[in-house]
Design a protein around this motif. Structure first.
Motif, PDB file in Angstrom:
ATOM      1  N   VAL A 194      43.641  36.887  11.794  1.00 32.30           N
ATOM      2  CA  VAL A 194      43.827  36.308  13.116  1.00 32.30           C
ATOM      3  C   VAL A 194      43.882  34.792  12.935  1.00 32.30           C
ATOM      4  N   VAL A 195      44.873  34.146  13.571  1.00 42.23           N
ATOM      5  CA  VAL A 195      45.034  32.697  13.489  1.00 42.23           C
ATOM      6  C   VAL A 195      45.310  32.146  14.878  1.00 42.23           C
ATOM      7  N   GLN A 196      45.116  30.856  15.028  1.00 42.89           N
ATOM      8  CA  GLN A 196      45.460  30.181  16.277  1.00 42.89           C
ATOM      9  C   GLN A 196      46.967  30.209  16.516  1.00 42.89           C
ATOM     10  N   ALA A 197      47.343  30.261  17.783  1.00 45.02           N
ATOM     11  CA  ALA A 197      48.752  30.083  18.114  1.00 45.02           C
ATOM     12  C   ALA A 197      49.147  28.615  17.969  1.00 45.02           C
ATOM     13  N   GLY A 198      48.200  27.708  18.187  1.00 48.26           N
ATOM     14  CA  GLY A 198      48.461  26.274  18.059  1.00 48.26           C
ATOM     15  C   GLY A 198      47.659  25.671  16.929  1.00 48.26           C
ATOM     16  N   GLY A 199      47.521  24.341  16.954  1.00 46.97           N
ATOM     17  CA  GLY A 199      46.747  23.669  15.928  1.00 46.97           C
ATOM     18  C   GLY A 199      47.252  23.964  14.534  1.00 46.97           C
ATOM     19  N   LEU A 200      46.344  24.290  13.638  1.00 48.10           N
ATOM     20  CA  LEU A 200      46.716  24.633  12.269  1.00 48.10           C
ATOM     21  C   LEU A 200      47.191  26.076  12.138  1.00 48.10           C
ATOM     22  N   GLY A 201      47.113  26.833  13.228  1.00 46.09           N
ATOM     23  CA  GLY A 201      47.483  28.240  13.172  1.00 46.09           C
ATOM     24  C   GLY A 201      48.844  28.519  12.560  1.00 46.09           C
ATOM     25  N   PRO A 202      49.908  27.839  13.011  1.00 47.88           N
ATOM     26  CA  PRO A 202      51.225  28.081  12.410  1.00 47.88           C
ATOM     27  C   PRO A 202      51.251  27.789  10.906  1.00 47.88           C
ATOM     28  N   SER A 203      50.576  26.722  10.484  1.00 49.93           N
ATOM     29  CA  SER A 203      50.525  26.405   9.053  1.00 49.93           C
ATOM     30  C   SER A 203      49.790  27.497   8.289  1.00 49.93           C
TER      31      SER A 203
ATOM     32  N   ILE B 283      49.294  39.699  10.736  1.00 44.26           N
ATOM     33  CA  ILE B 283      48.797  38.433  11.285  1.00 44.26           C
ATOM     34  C   ILE B 283      48.829  38.515  12.806  1.00 44.26           C
ATOM     35  N   ILE B 284      47.696  38.303  13.426  1.00 39.26           N
ATOM     36  CA  ILE B 284      47.600  38.260  14.886  1.00 39.26           C
ATOM     37  C   ILE B 284      47.389  36.812  15.300  1.00 39.26           C
ATOM     38  N   ARG B 285      48.200  36.351  16.247  1.00 43.69           N
ATOM     39  CA  ARG B 285      48.094  34.972  16.730  1.00 43.69           C
ATOM     40  C   ARG B 285      47.464  34.970  18.116  1.00 43.69           C
ATOM     41  N   GLN B 286      46.456  34.156  18.286  1.00 49.72           N
ATOM     42  CA  GLN B 286      45.736  34.104  19.548  1.00 49.72           C
ATOM     43  C   GLN B 286      45.731  32.688  20.087  1.00 49.72           C
ATOM     44  N   ASN B 287      45.922  32.576  21.378  1.00 49.03           N
ATOM     45  CA  ASN B 287      45.963  31.269  22.031  1.00 49.03           C
ATOM     46  C   ASN B 287      44.540  30.819  22.387  1.00 49.03           C
ATOM     47  N   THR B 288      43.751  30.602  21.356  1.00 49.34           N
ATOM     48  CA  THR B 288      42.366  30.182  21.528  1.00 49.34           C
ATOM     49  C   THR B 288      42.073  29.020  20.586  1.00 49.34           C
ATOM     50  N   SER B 289      40.855  28.528  20.651  1.00 49.87           N
ATOM     51  CA  SER B 289      40.449  27.435  19.775  1.00 49.87           C
ATOM     52  C   SER B 289      40.167  27.953  18.374  1.00 49.87           C
ATOM     53  N   LEU B 290      40.141  27.031  17.426  1.00 52.99           N
ATOM     54  CA  LEU B 290      39.795  27.393  16.057  1.00 52.99           C
ATOM     55  C   LEU B 290      38.395  27.986  15.998  1.00 52.99           C
ATOM     56  N   GLU B 291      37.479  27.401  16.775  1.00 51.19           N
ATOM     57  CA  GLU B 291      36.114  27.897  16.784  1.00 51.19           C
ATOM     58  C   GLU B 291      36.059  29.349  17.253  1.00 51.19           C
ATOM     59  N   SER B 292      36.860  29.690  18.268  1.00 52.48           N
ATOM     60  CA  SER B 292      36.883  31.067  18.769  1.00 52.48           C
ATOM     61  C   SER B 292      37.473  32.018  17.737  1.00 52.48           C
ATOM     62  N   VAL B 293      38.511  31.562  17.040  1.00 52.30           N
ATOM     63  CA  VAL B 293      39.133  32.393  16.008  1.00 52.30           C
ATOM     64  C   VAL B 293      38.126  32.716  14.912  1.00 52.30           C
ATOM     65  N   ILE B 294      37.394  31.702  14.467  1.00 48.06           N
ATOM     66  CA  ILE B 294      36.403  31.926  13.415  1.00 48.06           C
ATOM     67  C   ILE B 294      35.279  32.830  13.912  1.00 48.06           C
ATOM     68  N   SER B 295      34.843  32.599  15.131  1.00 44.97           N
ATOM     69  CA  SER B 295      33.729  33.372  15.668  1.00 44.97           C
ATOM     70  C   SER B 295      34.042  34.860  15.738  1.00 44.97           C
ATOM     71  N   ILE B 296      35.296  35.209  16.029  1.00 48.24           N
ATOM     72  CA  ILE B 296      35.650  36.619  16.200  1.00 48.24           C
ATOM     73  C   ILE B 296      35.587  37.389  14.887  1.00 48.24           C
ATOM     74  N   VAL B 297      35.552  36.665  13.765  1.00 43.23           N
ATOM     75  CA  VAL B 297      35.452  37.335  12.464  1.00 43.23           C
ATOM     76  C   VAL B 297      34.168  38.162  12.377  1.00 43.23           C
ATOM     77  N   ALA B 298      33.115  37.705  13.046  1.00 42.84           N
ATOM     78  CA  ALA B 298      31.840  38.419  13.006  1.00 42.84           C
ATOM     79  C   ALA B 298      31.950  39.822  13.593  1.00 42.84           C
ATOM     80  N   ALA B 299      33.000  40.074  14.399  1.00 40.81           N
ATOM     81  CA  ALA B 299      33.183  41.403  14.984  1.00 40.81           C
ATOM     82  C   ALA B 299      33.689  42.422  13.965  1.00 40.81           C
ATOM     83  N   LYS B 300      34.083  41.951  12.779  1.00 37.27           N
ATOM     84  CA  LYS B 300      34.460  42.799  11.636  1.00 37.27           C
ATOM     85  C   LYS B 300      35.771  43.557  11.828  1.00 37.27           C
TER      86      LYS B 300
END
Length: 298
Positions: free
Chosen positions: A194-203, A221-238
């Motif tokens: 999962v990556v951001q739709a914006g920011g560094l996500g495209p890279s 690859i799933i792209r989500q329109n959220t912050s980097l912090e939210s993308v990282i946090s969702i990793v804990a959901a496994k």
């Protein structure tokens, strides 16, 4: 008689202290003065804000509403004063720096901190956006300098190398790959990213695709329109994993562990560059590069 800001401050202080005496002591004024000002406010509003007793002062139902409104008014006025006072902040120039990386830690955070310390009278404005938006801002002149991964070189823009940051994979703390001494890109080929739709996500998305696409089979690859912090946090959901730069390690991420990703040449890194518009004569930009030259010599 108009309502005075001082009356609002006295009323809020009394509500917080639940006592005219304690509020007066906190504000370093005479109790009789504070009490009189609050009474004037009550008279002006034609309501009873406090129930007075020997035990102190308790807000009435109407008083609770008025005090909350008074807090907002005080906050707005204080913010206005700060803005007005800071007009002088910027007398020595202004610079707008765009970036698409994290400011949790790392080189960019240190560079900005150094600049703010070294040039306190220059107004520094930051703008977080993706590389395409930053490039557009450079051409429009709304951004003086962009700090982003290499790759937006084009006519009208100048550039110079900045730094490189390690690319890390963020995994749940019980992920089986954490038992390995090293994690290679091929170890991640069956994972869902999962990556951001914006920011560094495209890279990041391009990097993952370049490393893991094989025989016309693309990585998930799933792209989500959220912050980097939210993308990282969702990793804990496994359900997903993600990648990030070492700057993302600037905060504690419960239930998540970061590890370097290796290939045959060693750890994977993301190269950054500074970009600016040709002919930008902003003195504050020149100062920024002077400082950067000291910290990161070419």
């Amino acid at each position: 008689m108009p309502i005075e800001l001082r009356q609002l401050r006295y009323a809020v202080a009394t509500a917080d202290a639940k006592s005219f005496a304690r509020a007066a002591a906190m504000l370093n004024v005479k109790q009789i003065t504070l009490s009189r000002r609050v009474q004037q406010l009550e008279d002006r509003l034609n309501i009873k804000m406090f129930e007075r007793s020997t035990r102190g002062a308790e807000l009435t139902e109407h008083g609770q509403v008025c005090v909350e409104l008074a807090r907002r008014i005080i906050t707005d006025v204080d913010n206005l004063k700060t803005i007005a006072r800071n007009v002088s902040y910027g007398l020595q120039g202004r610079i707008t720096v765009g970036f698409c990386t994290s400011l949790m830690s790392g080189n960019l955070k240190l560079a900005i901190s150094d600049y703010l310390t070294k040039f306190p009278d220059v107004q520094f404005d930051g703008e977080e956006a993706g590389p395409d938006e930053l490039r557009h801002g450079l051409h429009l002149g709304t951004i003086d300098l962009a700090v982003c991964p290499i790759g937006i070189e084009e006519e009208g823009l100048a550039s110079r190398p900045a730094w490189a940051e390690r690319i890390l994979v963020a995994l749940p703390v019980d992920h089986e790959l954490l038992a390995r001494d090293r994690i290679y890109w091929q170890d991640l080929r069956r994972e869902v990213f999962v990556v951001q739709a914006g920011g560094l996500g495209p890279s990041f998305g391009n990097l993952i695709a370049a490393r893991l696409t094989e025989q016309s089979k693309s990585p998930a690859i799933i792209r989500q329109n959220t912050s980097l912090e939210s993308v990282i946090s969702i990793v804990a959901a496994k359900r997903f994993i993600t990648i990030a730069t070492e700057a993302s390690q600037g905060v504690n991420w419960p239930d998540i562990e970061f590890r370097e990703i290796f290939d045959a040449n060693g750890p994977t890194r993301l190269d950054y560059a500074f970009y600016w518009r040709d002919g930008n004569a902003n003195p504050a930009l020149k100062q920024f590069f002077s400082m950067i030259g000291e910290r990161y010599p070419s």
